[in-house]
Design an enzyme around this catalytic site. Sequence first.
Site, PDB file in Angstrom:
ATOM      1  N   SER A   7      28.194  -4.687  11.834  1.00 27.01           N
ATOM      2  CA  SER A   7      29.629  -4.749  12.168  1.00 27.01           C
ATOM      3  C   SER A   7      30.454  -4.613  10.901  1.00 27.01           C
ATOM      4  O   SER A   7      29.953  -4.841   9.803  1.00 27.01           O
ATOM      5  CB  SER A   7      29.972  -6.080  12.834  1.00 27.01           C
ATOM      6  OG  SER A   7      30.303  -7.058  11.864  1.00 27.01           O
ATOM      7  N   ASP A   8      31.713  -4.269  11.034  1.00 21.25           N
ATOM      8  CA  ASP A   8      32.590  -4.347   9.876  1.00 21.25           C
ATOM      9  C   ASP A   8      32.990  -5.812   9.681  1.00 21.25           C
ATOM     10  O   ASP A   8      32.718  -6.677  10.517  1.00 21.25           O
ATOM     11  CB  ASP A   8      33.807  -3.419  10.035  1.00 21.25           C
ATOM     12  CG  ASP A   8      34.380  -3.017   8.662  1.00 21.25           C
ATOM     13  OD1 ASP A   8      34.093  -3.719   7.668  1.00 21.25           O
ATOM     14  OD2 ASP A   8      35.121  -2.016   8.576  1.00 21.25           O
ATOM     15  N   TYR A   9      33.649  -6.046   8.565  1.00 22.73           N
ATOM     16  CA  TYR A   9      33.970  -7.378   8.063  1.00 22.73           C
ATOM     17  C   TYR A   9      34.782  -8.199   9.082  1.00 22.73           C
ATOM     18  O   TYR A   9      35.943  -7.879   9.341  1.00 22.73           O
ATOM     19  CB  TYR A   9      34.788  -7.166   6.796  1.00 22.73           C
ATOM     20  CG  TYR A   9      34.804  -8.280   5.798  1.00 22.73           C
ATOM     21  CD1 TYR A   9      33.986  -8.233   4.672  1.00 22.73           C
ATOM     22  CD2 TYR A   9      35.654  -9.356   5.953  1.00 22.73           C
ATOM     23  CE1 TYR A   9      34.029  -9.233   3.727  1.00 22.73           C
ATOM     24  CE2 TYR A   9      35.690 -10.360   5.010  1.00 22.73           C
ATOM     25  CZ  TYR A   9      34.880 -10.294   3.904  1.00 22.73           C
ATOM     26  OH  TYR A   9      34.923 -11.283   2.962  1.00 22.73           O
ATOM     27  N   ASN A  10      34.176  -9.172   9.677  1.00 24.71           N
ATOM     28  CA  ASN A  10      34.821 -10.038  10.673  1.00 24.71           C
ATOM     29  C   ASN A  10      35.221  -9.305  11.954  1.00 24.71           C
ATOM     30  O   ASN A  10      35.998  -9.827  12.754  1.00 24.71           O
ATOM     31  CB  ASN A  10      36.060 -10.726  10.061  1.00 24.71           C
ATOM     32  CG  ASN A  10      36.556 -11.876  10.923  1.00 24.71           C
ATOM     33  OD1 ASN A  10      35.752 -12.598  11.514  1.00 24.71           O
ATOM     34  ND2 ASN A  10      37.861 -12.041  11.039  1.00 24.71           N
ATOM     35  N   ALA A  11      34.679  -8.096  12.151  1.00 29.09           N
ATOM     36  CA  ALA A  11      35.121  -7.305  13.316  1.00 29.09           C
ATOM     37  C   ALA A  11      34.733  -7.971  14.638  1.00 29.09           C
ATOM     38  O   ALA A  11      35.426  -7.805  15.640  1.00 29.09           O
ATOM     39  CB  ALA A  11      34.536  -5.898  13.239  1.00 29.09           C
TER      40      ALA A  11
END
Length: 715
Positions: A256-260
């Site tokens: 996942s992307d950062y905190n997505a």
Amino acid sequence: MSRIEKLLSQMTLAEKLGQLTMTASGYAVTGPIIAGDSTESIKDGTIGNLLNIIGPGPTREVQQIAVEQTRLGIPLLIGLDIIHGHRTLFPIPLAEAALFDDAAWELSAREAAREGASDGLSMTFAPMLDVSRDPRWGRTAEGSGEDPYLTSRMARAKVRGFQGSSLSSADAIAACAKHFCAYGPVTAGREYASVDISERTLHEVHLPPFVAAVAAGVATIMPAFTDLAGIPMTAHKALLRDYLRDQLGFDGVLVSDYNAIGELMRHGVAADLADAAALALKAGVDIDMMADGYRKGLPIALERGTVTMDDIDVCVRRVLKLKEDLGLFDDPYRRGASAEAPEVLIERRQLARRIGARAITMLKNERDTLPLSPTVKRLSVIGPLADAGPEMRGCWWSAGENEPHVGVLAGIRKGFPNTEIRHAPGTAINSADRSGIPAALQLCNDTDAVLLCLGEATAMSGEAASRAYPELPGQQLALAEAVFEHARERGVPVIVVLFSGRPLVIPLLAEKADALLAAWFLGTEAGNAISDVVSGIVSPSGRTPMSWPRALGQVPIFFGQRNSGRPLSQGDSFTSRYLDVPNDPLYPFGHGLSYGSFVYDNLRITPDNASEADVITVRVDVGNHGRHGAEETVFLFTHDKVASVARPLLELKGYGKISLQPGETGTVELLLPASELRFLGIDLKPVFEAGDIEILVGASAERSRLLLGHLQLTD
Ligand code: NOJ
């Protein structure tokens, strides 16, 4: 039983979720998202992957904890954004795209991987494959520009470069194709905003680079932060699971992307973190970066019955398989085990310099203003980006933040040792202060040429750097106007060196500069690379991978547009046009001058019926009628004039290069696979349709200057 199955059978739920979690090492201790002591979490096996930790010492230390002090000894996957170099920074991707040179793209990724791996890293979050047709969007800097064919070639080269011939080598790192997908067309170019495009555009423009990356064996893929017509990509089951995994057969890791995953709540598709985690897991996202949604949410989701242990195991298997492929189980310390030799670092910087010089895109060069003679007596280097080493870095500086980056002034001083060089900034990059302008104007007296270094700050492009006015910030336009006027009165030529992470709207510079170099952001060796071009040691050969708008109102502007039922026609008001600006760009895709002067002739297409061969050979003669040896890039476009679905006016299908001395002529041969003539029919399934295909060959996407030939396609 295989190693992976054996491990899986021994793992607790907490350990499994640890393998599905990636945290930033710094934030793991203090950050707002994942708090707590990362060392303890690594030790108890509940953090299995890290990002943003650098250096052979620190990476070895954490790896030792994972391998030697945990119950199961599973090594960590350690990643970092190595986008355009690690410590040695290469040009930003948009600038590198201007090379149209797959071998160079691969080489710089290979070098970045070697440097990153020697710092203990095993993964990068690159290449970025988002096609961008909107210079407002700051992340334009991180990709290859407006064209899907070009971005697909970049995808293959970068995956090969980062991953090398075997992922398990000590100098290979896992690549990550991102951001899947269609992040580029964010509404109005505003970062992280919603995306809503047609399925056709999705399949024709935004997916092909990912198809290429998967075919090249990319180890990991990152879903975009954005939503596509209301479905956030992090939870997009149809695209992640059905398309990427089932249709394309991608069996690598989705990170996942950062905190997505946490942001799925803000998107408005998940009520709580457990819901968010279940959505992402069900869509096939294996690693949760920074949201702590899997560790905190999946136990609840299991209780609720929204996920099963099987769903979790599938992801754990994929993460362990990646670690196995990277050779981490066999030797977790192979990366970072030995320092690189000083000669290697010197050679890498030389490569950055060569690639940097070739990325420079000469947009204008009136009366052969450039190159400057090495014996020029006095040179004034003016502007806020003249003596600005750190600004040369570009948007992702990885571990290169504190490396010495060569600014223009330093590069020019070295390149012109016998010239008297004077400098004044004139103004700051982005301030209201004009008080330095008079001092800068003084330097336009008694000088042979002015090098005016203008543009954006390096932090004005990249992530979270959208601009509603993609033009010169601060008082730079005022400085430029004053310098042009002052210099003109004295007959002094003004060469503008323009720094930006995107095409800027620069009508004044285009009109008044004697020469204009788009220097993008060239990284560590920027100043030397610029000096090499200014002095003529290197003929500029960069070609812009994005159209430069005349006015912001033309955005999105790109060469692959379709015709209108009422195409622009002079003298007829009811045609597709603006009242106040021409339709065409200031500089088209592919534009870029060199110190040579090239003439195209004799286009040959064999066979001229595509049904008779798998590959069509297109040849064109190119002659250098200029006074300097130079490299020319030749583009091959097609246009299918009549099809069941209207095709773009130009579709890029190939490019080639030739280096010619003055007076020399050569032949460029471009191969066009017949399969490239397929397109997505009305039902979005690939079709060949019989008919006449225009073959257009030349120096840029400026259609009227292309040589035209024909190819038949019969049933
Ligand atoms: C957010 C960015 O969107 C992504 O490109 C990057 O890889 C991650 N942060 C990690 O730094």
